[in-house]
Motif scaffolding. Sequence first.
Motif, PDB file in Angstrom:
ATOM      1  N   GLN A  63       0.737  -1.363   0.012  1.00 35.51           N
ATOM      2  CA  GLN A  63      -0.067   0.150   0.058  1.00 35.51           C
ATOM      3  C   GLN A  63       0.613   1.341  -0.056  1.00 35.51           C
ATOM      4  O   GLN A  63       0.321   2.269  -0.499  1.00 35.51           O
ATOM      5  CB  GLN A  63      -1.009  -0.047   1.152  1.00 35.51           C
ATOM      6  CG  GLN A  63      -1.843  -1.064   1.298  1.00 35.51           C
ATOM      7  CD  GLN A  63      -3.130  -0.913   0.552  1.00 35.51           C
ATOM      8  OE1 GLN A  63      -3.480   0.405   0.056  1.00 35.51           O
ATOM      9  NE2 GLN A  63      -3.975  -1.782   0.364  1.00 35.51           N
ATOM     10  N   PHE A  64       2.185   1.325   0.660  1.00 30.92           N
ATOM     11  CA  PHE A  64       2.831   2.568   0.669  1.00 30.92           C
ATOM     12  C   PHE A  64       4.254   2.059   0.581  1.00 30.92           C
ATOM     13  O   PHE A  64       4.891   0.988   1.116  1.00 30.92           O
ATOM     14  CB  PHE A  64       2.481   2.923   2.240  1.00 30.92           C
ATOM     15  CG  PHE A  64       1.278   3.122   2.851  1.00 30.92           C
ATOM     16  CD1 PHE A  64       0.490   4.368   2.168  1.00 30.92           C
ATOM     17  CD2 PHE A  64       0.644   2.179   3.622  1.00 30.92           C
ATOM     18  CE1 PHE A  64      -0.799   4.374   2.687  1.00 30.92           C
ATOM     19  CE2 PHE A  64      -0.781   2.231   3.907  1.00 30.92           C
ATOM     20  CZ  PHE A  64      -1.406   3.415   3.531  1.00 30.92           C
ATOM     21  N   LYS A  65       5.157   2.915  -0.221  1.00 35.98           N
ATOM     22  CA  LYS A  65       6.426   2.612  -0.651  1.00 35.98           C
ATOM     23  C   LYS A  65       7.441   2.672   0.565  1.00 35.98           C
ATOM     24  O   LYS A  65       8.526   1.980   0.414  1.00 35.98           O
ATOM     25  CB  LYS A  65       6.796   3.524  -1.647  1.00 35.98           C
ATOM     26  CG  LYS A  65       6.785   4.977  -1.416  1.00 35.98           C
ATOM     27  CD  LYS A  65       7.420   5.496  -2.929  1.00 35.98           C
ATOM     28  CE  LYS A  65       7.253   7.194  -2.674  1.00 35.98           C
ATOM     29  NZ  LYS A  65       7.766   7.722  -3.965  1.00 35.98           N
ATOM     30  N   ASP A  66       7.469   3.452   1.429  1.00 35.47           N
ATOM     31  CA  ASP A  66       8.279   3.681   2.561  1.00 35.47           C
ATOM     32  C   ASP A  66       7.488   4.377   3.760  1.00 35.47           C
ATOM     33  O   ASP A  66       6.300   4.805   3.542  1.00 35.47           O
ATOM     34  CB  ASP A  66       9.627   4.499   2.075  1.00 35.47           C
ATOM     35  CG  ASP A  66       9.094   5.698   1.481  1.00 35.47           C
ATOM     36  OD1 ASP A  66       8.083   6.370   1.686  1.00 35.47           O
ATOM     37  OD2 ASP A  66      10.045   6.100   0.570  1.00 35.47           O
ATOM     38  N   LYS A  67       8.417   4.844   4.831  1.00 38.78           N
ATOM     39  CA  LYS A  67       7.640   5.305   5.707  1.00 38.78           C
ATOM     40  C   LYS A  67       7.117   6.908   5.616  1.00 38.78           C
ATOM     41  O   LYS A  67       6.080   7.331   5.923  1.00 38.78           O
ATOM     42  CB  LYS A  67       8.730   5.531   7.095  1.00 38.78           C
ATOM     43  CG  LYS A  67       8.308   6.172   8.420  1.00 38.78           C
ATOM     44  CD  LYS A  67       9.201   6.505   9.387  1.00 38.78           C
ATOM     45  CE  LYS A  67       9.847   5.422   9.882  1.00 38.78           C
ATOM     46  NZ  LYS A  67      10.750   5.566  11.131  1.00 38.78           N
ATOM     47  N   GLN A  68       7.915   7.374   4.807  1.00 41.17           N
ATOM     48  CA  GLN A  68       7.502   8.790   4.377  1.00 41.17           C
ATOM     49  C   GLN A  68       6.019   9.099   3.752  1.00 41.17           C
ATOM     50  O   GLN A  68       5.350   9.722   3.956  1.00 41.17           O
ATOM     51  CB  GLN A  68       8.769   9.642   3.528  1.00 41.17           C
ATOM     52  CG  GLN A  68       8.194  10.811   3.047  1.00 41.17           C
ATOM     53  CD  GLN A  68       9.370  11.581   2.041  1.00 41.17           C
ATOM     54  OE1 GLN A  68      10.384  11.746   2.787  1.00 41.17           O
ATOM     55  NE2 GLN A  68       9.001  11.648   0.852  1.00 41.17           N
ATOM     56  N   ASP A  69       5.938   7.959   2.716  1.00 40.81           N
ATOM     57  CA  ASP A  69       4.812   7.908   2.079  1.00 40.81           C
ATOM     58  C   ASP A  69       3.576   7.618   2.917  1.00 40.81           C
ATOM     59  O   ASP A  69       2.504   8.163   2.773  1.00 40.81           O
ATOM     60  CB  ASP A  69       4.949   6.815   1.032  1.00 40.81           C
ATOM     61  CG  ASP A  69       3.570   6.682   0.136  1.00 40.81           C
ATOM     62  OD1 ASP A  69       3.332   7.738  -0.305  1.00 40.81           O
ATOM     63  OD2 ASP A  69       3.290   5.367  -0.235  1.00 40.81           O
ATOM     64  N   LEU A  70       3.845   6.786   3.980  1.00 36.20           N
ATOM     65  CA  LEU A  70       2.883   6.139   4.770  1.00 36.20           C
ATOM     66  C   LEU A  70       2.282   7.581   5.771  1.00 36.20           C
ATOM     67  O   LEU A  70       1.204   7.769   5.987  1.00 36.20           O
ATOM     68  CB  LEU A  70       3.334   5.178   5.855  1.00 36.20           C
ATOM     69  CG  LEU A  70       2.730   4.833   6.997  1.00 36.20           C
ATOM     70  CD1 LEU A  70       1.263   4.431   6.487  1.00 36.20           C
ATOM     71  CD2 LEU A  70       3.057   3.734   7.755  1.00 36.20           C
ATOM     72  N   ALA A  71       3.499   8.241   6.143  1.00 34.49           N
ATOM     73  CA  ALA A  71       3.143   9.562   7.050  1.00 34.49           C
ATOM     74  C   ALA A  71       2.351  10.660   6.267  1.00 34.49           C
ATOM     75  O   ALA A  71       1.340  11.381   6.865  1.00 34.49           O
ATOM     76  CB  ALA A  71       4.385  10.016   7.684  1.00 34.49           C
ATOM     77  N   LEU A  72       2.729  10.824   5.288  1.00 31.43           N
ATOM     78  CA  LEU A  72       2.101  11.635   4.220  1.00 31.43           C
ATOM     79  C   LEU A  72       0.707  11.310   4.032  1.00 31.43           C
ATOM     80  O   LEU A  72      -0.337  12.059   4.081  1.00 31.43           O
ATOM     81  CB  LEU A  72       2.698  12.180   2.996  1.00 31.43           C
ATOM     82  CG  LEU A  72       4.093  12.656   3.089  1.00 31.43           C
ATOM     83  CD1 LEU A  72       4.539  12.755   1.825  1.00 31.43           C
ATOM     84  CD2 LEU A  72       3.893  14.274   3.360  1.00 31.43           C
TER      85      LEU A  72
END
Length: 214
Positions: A63-72
């Motif tokens: 669903q999300f490529k990395d932590k930054q993508d998830l946080a955004l």
Amino acid sequence: MTRAGGTGPATTRRPTQADRSAYTRNALLESAARGLSRYGYGRLRLEEVAREAGYTRGALYHQFKDKQDLALAVIAWIGETWTQEVGSLIERESEPVAALLTLARGHAVYCRRDVARVVTALRLEFNGQDHPVGREVERTYQEFVTDCMDLISAGREAGSIPPGPPVRTLALAFVGALDGTVIALAGQAPHDELLAARAVAGVLGLDSLAVTHH
């Protein structure tokens, strides 16, 4: 209930792959929001986010490529769900003071899912840094302050909010009092809702009866 043109019971629509994906994404976002609220960005562990949501780390990376993508995505998710749950209540109020008190009460209820510290934690963590997450959380925070400024200005024009500090200063105090109260009263429902309204009423210069009457 019968099918159109039939006599048997209606069949329940089976969830599609898109439905399941949306459900998974929402569960991961809510889990990540709780994690960011508790630990901040730097200490957030993606495997714990996935496990708390009931999924594998692989499902999260689908669903999300990395932590930054998830946080955004969490910041956007909070904005969307807050607008649906709290913004809709505010829109029903025609009077600025009632809208501001409804905002405070609704925010307290919304934050009962243990997400009260997300914005505060991220703003502090990224203060002074040029980072995509920091920029986005600051943008949403300033947008919220501006919305409060608009309601405060309308209240002053109507005479329901007394004159005093500049509108922006008052809006910043309003948001600070609201966030601080809700964070401090985590797990204290139903008192969090009433006391959040009382806290912001004090900032606005309203008497305690205003909270009861609204």
